[in-house]
Every structure is written in C-alpha cells, then in structure tokens.
Write a protein that holds these residues in place. Structure first.
Motif, PDB file in Angstrom:
ATOM      1  N   SER A 132      -7.281  -0.237   0.994  1.00 25.40           N
ATOM      2  CA  SER A 132      -6.924  -0.978   2.196  1.00 25.40           C
ATOM      3  C   SER A 132      -5.871  -0.225   3.008  1.00 25.40           C
ATOM      4  O   SER A 132      -5.957  -0.150   4.233  1.00 25.40           O
ATOM      5  CB  SER A 132      -6.402  -2.371   1.834  1.00 25.40           C
ATOM      6  OG  SER A 132      -5.959  -3.051   2.981  1.00 25.40           O
ATOM      7  N   ALA A 133      -4.888   0.330   2.327  1.00 29.36           N
ATOM      8  CA  ALA A 133      -3.846   1.106   3.020  1.00 29.36           C
ATOM      9  C   ALA A 133      -4.450   2.330   3.703  1.00 29.36           C
ATOM     10  O   ALA A 133      -4.099   2.647   4.854  1.00 29.36           O
ATOM     11  CB  ALA A 133      -2.757   1.526   2.035  1.00 29.36           C
ATOM     12  N   VAL A 134      -5.363   3.003   3.030  1.00 27.54           N
ATOM     13  CA  VAL A 134      -6.012   4.183   3.622  1.00 27.54           C
ATOM     14  C   VAL A 134      -6.808   3.775   4.860  1.00 27.54           C
ATOM     15  O   VAL A 134      -6.738   4.439   5.910  1.00 27.54           O
ATOM     16  CB  VAL A 134      -6.919   4.888   2.582  1.00 27.54           C
ATOM     17  CG1 VAL A 134      -7.812   5.933   3.236  1.00 27.54           C
ATOM     18  CG2 VAL A 134      -6.066   5.517   1.484  1.00 27.54           C
ATOM     19  N   MET A 135      -7.536   2.669   4.776  1.00 23.81           N
ATOM     20  CA  MET A 135      -8.305   2.203   5.935  1.00 23.81           C
ATOM     21  C   MET A 135      -7.380   1.784   7.071  1.00 23.81           C
ATOM     22  O   MET A 135      -7.693   2.006   8.244  1.00 23.81           O
ATOM     23  CB  MET A 135      -9.219   1.033   5.548  1.00 23.81           C
ATOM     24  CG  MET A 135     -10.472   1.454   4.807  1.00 23.81           C
ATOM     25  SD  MET A 135     -11.434   2.753   5.627  1.00 23.81           S
ATOM     26  CE  MET A 135     -11.785   2.023   7.215  1.00 23.81           C
ATOM     27  N   THR A 136      -6.246   1.194   6.742  1.00 24.29           N
ATOM     28  CA  THR A 136      -5.284   0.806   7.775  1.00 24.29           C
ATOM     29  C   THR A 136      -4.739   2.047   8.478  1.00 24.29           C
ATOM     30  O   THR A 136      -4.605   2.063   9.706  1.00 24.29           O
ATOM     31  CB  THR A 136      -4.147  -0.034   7.161  1.00 24.29           C
ATOM     32  OG1 THR A 136      -4.720  -1.163   6.493  1.00 24.29           O
ATOM     33  CG2 THR A 136      -3.171  -0.512   8.206  1.00 24.29           C
ATOM     34  N   CYS A 137      -4.439   3.078   7.703  1.00 23.81           N
ATOM     35  CA  CYS A 137      -4.001   4.346   8.309  1.00 23.81           C
ATOM     36  C   CYS A 137      -5.107   4.919   9.196  1.00 23.81           C
ATOM     37  O   CYS A 137      -4.829   5.457  10.283  1.00 23.81           O
ATOM     38  CB  CYS A 137      -3.632   5.355   7.224  1.00 23.81           C
ATOM     39  SG  CYS A 137      -2.129   4.953   6.326  1.00 23.81           S
ATOM     40  N   ALA A 138      -6.349   4.802   8.745  1.00 23.87           N
ATOM     41  CA  ALA A 138      -7.473   5.293   9.548  1.00 23.87           C
ATOM     42  C   ALA A 138      -7.568   4.528  10.871  1.00 23.87           C
ATOM     43  O   ALA A 138      -7.865   5.126  11.914  1.00 23.87           O
ATOM     44  CB  ALA A 138      -8.775   5.167   8.758  1.00 23.87           C
ATOM     45  N   VAL A 139      -7.298   3.224  10.830  1.00 21.53           N
ATOM     46  CA  VAL A 139      -7.314   2.426  12.064  1.00 21.53           C
ATOM     47  C   VAL A 139      -6.300   2.980  13.062  1.00 21.53           C
ATOM     48  O   VAL A 139      -6.609   3.169  14.243  1.00 21.53           O
ATOM     49  CB  VAL A 139      -7.033   0.931  11.768  1.00 21.53           C
ATOM     50  CG1 VAL A 139      -6.714   0.156  13.034  1.00 21.53           C
ATOM     51  CG2 VAL A 139      -8.213   0.302  11.040  1.00 21.53           C
ATOM     52  N   VAL A 140      -5.094   3.245  12.585  1.00 20.45           N
ATOM     53  CA  VAL A 140      -4.048   3.778  13.467  1.00 20.45           C
ATOM     54  C   VAL A 140      -4.475   5.137  14.023  1.00 20.45           C
ATOM     55  O   VAL A 140      -4.349   5.397  15.226  1.00 20.45           O
ATOM     56  CB  VAL A 140      -2.693   3.876  12.726  1.00 20.45           C
ATOM     57  CG1 VAL A 140      -1.652   4.578  13.578  1.00 20.45           C
ATOM     58  CG2 VAL A 140      -2.212   2.483  12.327  1.00 20.45           C
ATOM     59  N   ALA A 141      -5.008   5.986  13.167  1.00 18.67           N
ATOM     60  CA  ALA A 141      -5.449   7.317  13.615  1.00 18.67           C
ATOM     61  C   ALA A 141      -6.581   7.203  14.632  1.00 18.67           C
ATOM     62  O   ALA A 141      -6.574   7.888  15.663  1.00 18.67           O
ATOM     63  CB  ALA A 141      -5.885   8.153  12.416  1.00 18.67           C
TER      64      ALA A 141
END
Length: 158
Positions: A91-100
């Motif tokens: 989930s954290a990785v996907m959240t970072c992907a959202v920001v990117a």
C-alpha cells in the motif's frame, strides 16, 4: 530573453500538484506508524517463540502440550503479521506511485486521471487488507492469552 520555453509547467501548476499530493503523503505517515506497530508485534511474537522453543525439549506432559499449542498459535501469528506487513508495505509503495504519477502527469501535461484514481484505489484496498490482517492477528493474540484455570483458583499463597 526572459521567456522560458512554453513546455515547462507554471509554478502555479506545480503548487497544485503539491497540494494534490499532500493527502497521500499524510496517508504514508499513517502507514509508517502501522508498520512500526506491526514490526513491534512481530518482534515480540518471535521472541516468545524462541523462548518456548528453548523450553520445549525440557518439558513433558501437560506443560509440553501447552508449549506445542502455543508454538502453533505463534507460528500462525507470525504468518498473519507477515501478510499484514506485505500488504501494508505494498500500500505504501502504491501511495508513493500515486504521488509520482501526479507529478509526472503535471510535468508532462498528461491526462491520466483514471490511472491516478485506480492507483489510489489499489493503495487503499491493500491498506484495508493489511488492516484486516492486523485485526485477525490481534484476535489470535487474544485467543493465545489463555490463562489456565488452575492458576485462577484460590490458593493458600494469597
């Protein structure tokens, strides 16, 4: 001389992207706290399992059976906590992907709102699954805290 190429995004556009990314960043802070709790629980379960593994060979009878029972529960708890950790980190990785993705979309003037929304939905689903696994592990820990009836009987020690 002062004119910049029109391909660079305006400061205002960048500022809007930063504003849009604040919610996922706060979500990351919460996920980080949850990961800290999960890692702490995993550490305690592993320590307890190691303690019981040391006692196991020296025990016999009902005490041995109790150790085996608790070791089985601890093994299941380790697996559930590990699953919660994997889901929460995902989930954290996907959240970072959202920001990117938000910033890439702004910088390249891409219209990929659907990709951003789907990525955020996936991040939330992974977080929900991680939280459910955490809840399952907490429930398992409450089952494991079984105080034997003989310890609760009134005795002459009081």
């Amino acid at each position: 001389m002062n004119s910049l190429p029109q391909t660079l995004p305006a400061i205002q556009t960048i500022a809007q992207a930063i504003q849009l990314s604040l919610s996922p960043i706060f979500m990351l802070a919460g996920i980080g706290s949850l990961l800290n709790v999960l890692a702490g629980r995993l550490s305690r379960v592993v320590d307890r399992a190691r303690d019981l593994e040391a006692l196991h060979p020296r025990s016999a009878g009902p005490e041995h059976d109790r150790h085996v029972w608790e070791l089985r529960i601890l093994d299941r708890r380790i697996n559930v906590i590990n699953r919660a950790l994997v889901l929460t980190v995902s989930s954290a990785v996907m959240t970072c992907a959202v920001v990117a993705i938000l910033f890439v979309a702004v910088l390249l003037k891409l219209h990929i709102g659907t990709a951003v929304a789907l990525s955020f939905i996936l991040a939330m689903i992974l977080l929900i699954a991680g939280l459910i696994s955490f809840l399952v592990e907490v429930h398992m820990s409450l089952i494991a805290i079984h105080i034997r009836p003989e310890l609760l009987e009134k005795g002459t020690d009081a």
